[in-house]
Write a protein that holds these residues in place. Structure first.
Motif, PDB file in Angstrom:
ATOM      1  N   UNK A 143      41.321  40.152  30.058  1.00  0.00           N
ATOM      2  CA  UNK A 143      40.429  40.002  31.207  1.00  0.00           C
ATOM      3  C   UNK A 143      39.079  39.421  30.804  1.00  0.00           C
ATOM      4  N   UNK A 144      38.609  39.754  29.617  1.00  0.00           N
ATOM      5  CA  UNK A 144      37.273  39.316  29.193  1.00  0.00           C
ATOM      6  C   UNK A 144      37.269  37.929  28.555  1.00  0.00           C
ATOM      7  N   UNK A 145      38.332  37.574  27.857  1.00  0.00           N
ATOM      8  CA  UNK A 145      38.286  36.377  27.005  1.00  0.00           C
ATOM      9  C   UNK A 145      39.226  35.252  27.408  1.00  0.00           C
ATOM     10  N   UNK A 146      40.184  35.522  28.275  1.00  0.00           N
ATOM     11  CA  UNK A 146      41.181  34.501  28.582  1.00  0.00           C
ATOM     12  C   UNK A 146      40.921  33.847  29.932  1.00  0.00           C
ATOM     13  N   UNK A 147      41.381  32.623  30.051  1.00  0.00           N
ATOM     14  CA  UNK A 147      41.313  31.910  31.319  1.00  0.00           C
ATOM     15  C   UNK A 147      42.344  32.490  32.280  1.00  0.00           C
ATOM     16  N   UNK A 148      42.273  32.123  33.559  1.00  0.00           N
ATOM     17  CA  UNK A 148      43.286  32.636  34.503  1.00  0.00           C
ATOM     18  C   UNK A 148      44.720  32.337  34.072  1.00  0.00           C
ATOM     19  N   UNK A 149      44.956  31.127  33.549  1.00  0.00           N
ATOM     20  CA  UNK A 149      46.307  30.801  33.088  1.00  0.00           C
ATOM     21  C   UNK A 149      46.693  31.646  31.881  1.00  0.00           C
ATOM     22  N   UNK A 150      45.719  31.885  30.983  1.00  0.00           N
ATOM     23  CA  UNK A 150      45.990  32.726  29.828  1.00  0.00           C
ATOM     24  C   UNK A 150      46.292  34.156  30.226  1.00  0.00           C
ATOM     25  N   UNK A 151      45.572  34.676  31.210  1.00  0.00           N
ATOM     26  CA  UNK A 151      45.843  36.031  31.698  1.00  0.00           C
ATOM     27  C   UNK A 151      47.242  36.115  32.307  1.00  0.00           C
ATOM     28  N   UNK A 152      47.644  35.038  33.015  1.00  0.00           N
ATOM     29  CA  UNK A 152      48.992  35.019  33.579  1.00  0.00           C
ATOM     30  C   UNK A 152      50.040  34.992  32.482  1.00  0.00           C
ATOM     31  N   UNK A 153      49.784  34.260  31.414  1.00  0.00           N
ATOM     32  CA  UNK A 153      50.716  34.219  30.288  1.00  0.00           C
ATOM     33  C   UNK A 153      50.904  35.608  29.678  1.00  0.00           C
ATOM     34  N   UNK A 154      49.809  36.307  29.456  1.00  0.00           N
ATOM     35  CA  UNK A 154      49.886  37.641  28.852  1.00  0.00           C
ATOM     36  C   UNK A 154      50.574  38.618  29.796  1.00  0.00           C
TER      37      UNK A 154
END
Length: 345
Positions: free
Chosen positions: A178-189
């Motif tokens: 939530x703090x360090x990733x982009x929206x797409x990165x958060x979706x990946x995780x």
């Protein structure tokens, strides 16, 4: 006139090649589509005869073919793909279903067929469970690695390898996403976490079935009790692939079958020497390697040898050396048990 024929298995058809019952003239054709129903109907022509035998290649699809051939009262012979290719000699033309069926027929009729053992149905079921478990483990590891790759790619703080095993670690992972990733990165995780959770649920169910199968197989119980580091899953894998009367004439051949032997230089091969052959079942190789790693413990009976190889080479070489020892010991134990190793305990 006795019949010795060949069946070349393909996804869309099964090519047959066998001598006729009256004139001896070779008959060739196809069973299409390649499924149980149509193969069963084709085999009905041999009903009532006890002098018919067919050889099939040990490729994908051999299981239902061997089962239907045996159910029809016909002798089923399974040919090892690699040894069959060697017996074909130097390749001059592209292999087709027609040439494959003829080659199997000639090898069977001449008594030169490199045969493989056709295991009982319960062993085939256990093998399928083991392969499923191994695939699920590999897929789970791959998704965990994707999570760490996304965190690193977007500059998030590194997390420990066991992060996903505890609730506190999962909370730290979600906070970092939530703090360090982009929206797409958060979706990946988030996607990876959902898939790993589903995989863990299925892994637990399959492992439960494997443990139950190991408890009811004589060879698996004996191996788990007599070999250090060999748990029920590893014992089940070794029993399924190594057990049986006269399965191997020496333990060295069992090591080669598991793909743990070291390749050597040969003038007719392009591969470099000094590598694992990696032939044979990947599940068996993975299981015994995991068992070999247990000798890294100071309490292990063969820890001194493990430490010696580790100091001279590395920990991976040491685990492989122990894995070879385990396969040799298991081969001797299963040879003593014979076919009793495959019976219900």
């Amino acid at each position: 006139m006795p019949i010795a024929g060949g069946l070349d298995i393909h996804r869309k058809q099964i090519t047959f090649d066998y001598p006729g019952t009256v004139t001896g003239r070779v008959r060739r054709g196809q069973v299409t589509p390649a499924d149980r129903e149509h193969l069963r109907a084709w085999l009905a022509r041999f009903h009532g005869r006890d002098d018919v035998a067919f050889a099939a290649g040990g490729c994908t699809g051999w299981r239902y073919v061997a089962e239907e051939v045996a159910a029809a009262g016909v002798a089923a012979h399974l040919a090892g793909p690699a040894d069959t290719a060697v017996a074909r000699g130097r390749k001059r033309h592209a292999r087709t279903g027609r040439t494959g069926g003829r080659h199997l027929r000639m090898l069977l009729a001449g008594g030169r067929l490199p045969q493989c053992r056709v295991p009982p149905g319960r062993i085939l079921e256990a093998r399928a469970l083991l392969e499923t478990y191994h695939d699920l483990r590999a897929e789970h590891t791959a998704w965990v690695q994707r999570i760490h790759a996304v965190l690193f790619h977007q500059g998030a703080p590194a997390l420990g390898e066991g992060t996903l095993r505890t609730g506190q670690g999962l909370a730290a992972l979600r906070a970092a996403a939530a703090d360090c990733l982009s929206p797409a990165g958060q979706l990946q995780v988030a996607t990876a976490l959902e898939i790993t959770e589903a995989l863990e649920t299925r892994l637990h169910a399959v492992r439960h079935e494997l443990l139950d199968a190991a408890r009811h197989l004589a060879g698996a119980k004996v191996l788990a009790a007599r070999l250090y580091g060999v748990g029920p899953v590893t014992a089940l894998a070794m029993t399924c692939w190594l057990a049986g009367a006269d399965r191997f004439s020496s333990s060295r051949k069992a090591v080669r079958f598991a793909g743990l032997d070291i390749t050597v230089w040969s003038s007719d091969r392009k591969g470099p020497p000094g590598r694992l052959s990696r032939q044979g079942p990947p599940v068996l190789r993975w299981a015994v390697y995991e068992a070999g790693k247990t000798h890294a413990r100071a309490s292990a009976p063969d820890h001194a040898y493990y430490a010696q190889v580790k100091d001279r080479k590395n920990s991976k070489r040491a685990a492989l050396s122990e894995a070879r020892k385990i396969v040799r010991q298991a081969c001797h134990i299963l040879t003593e048990l014979g076919d009793d190793a495959l019976t219900a305990a």
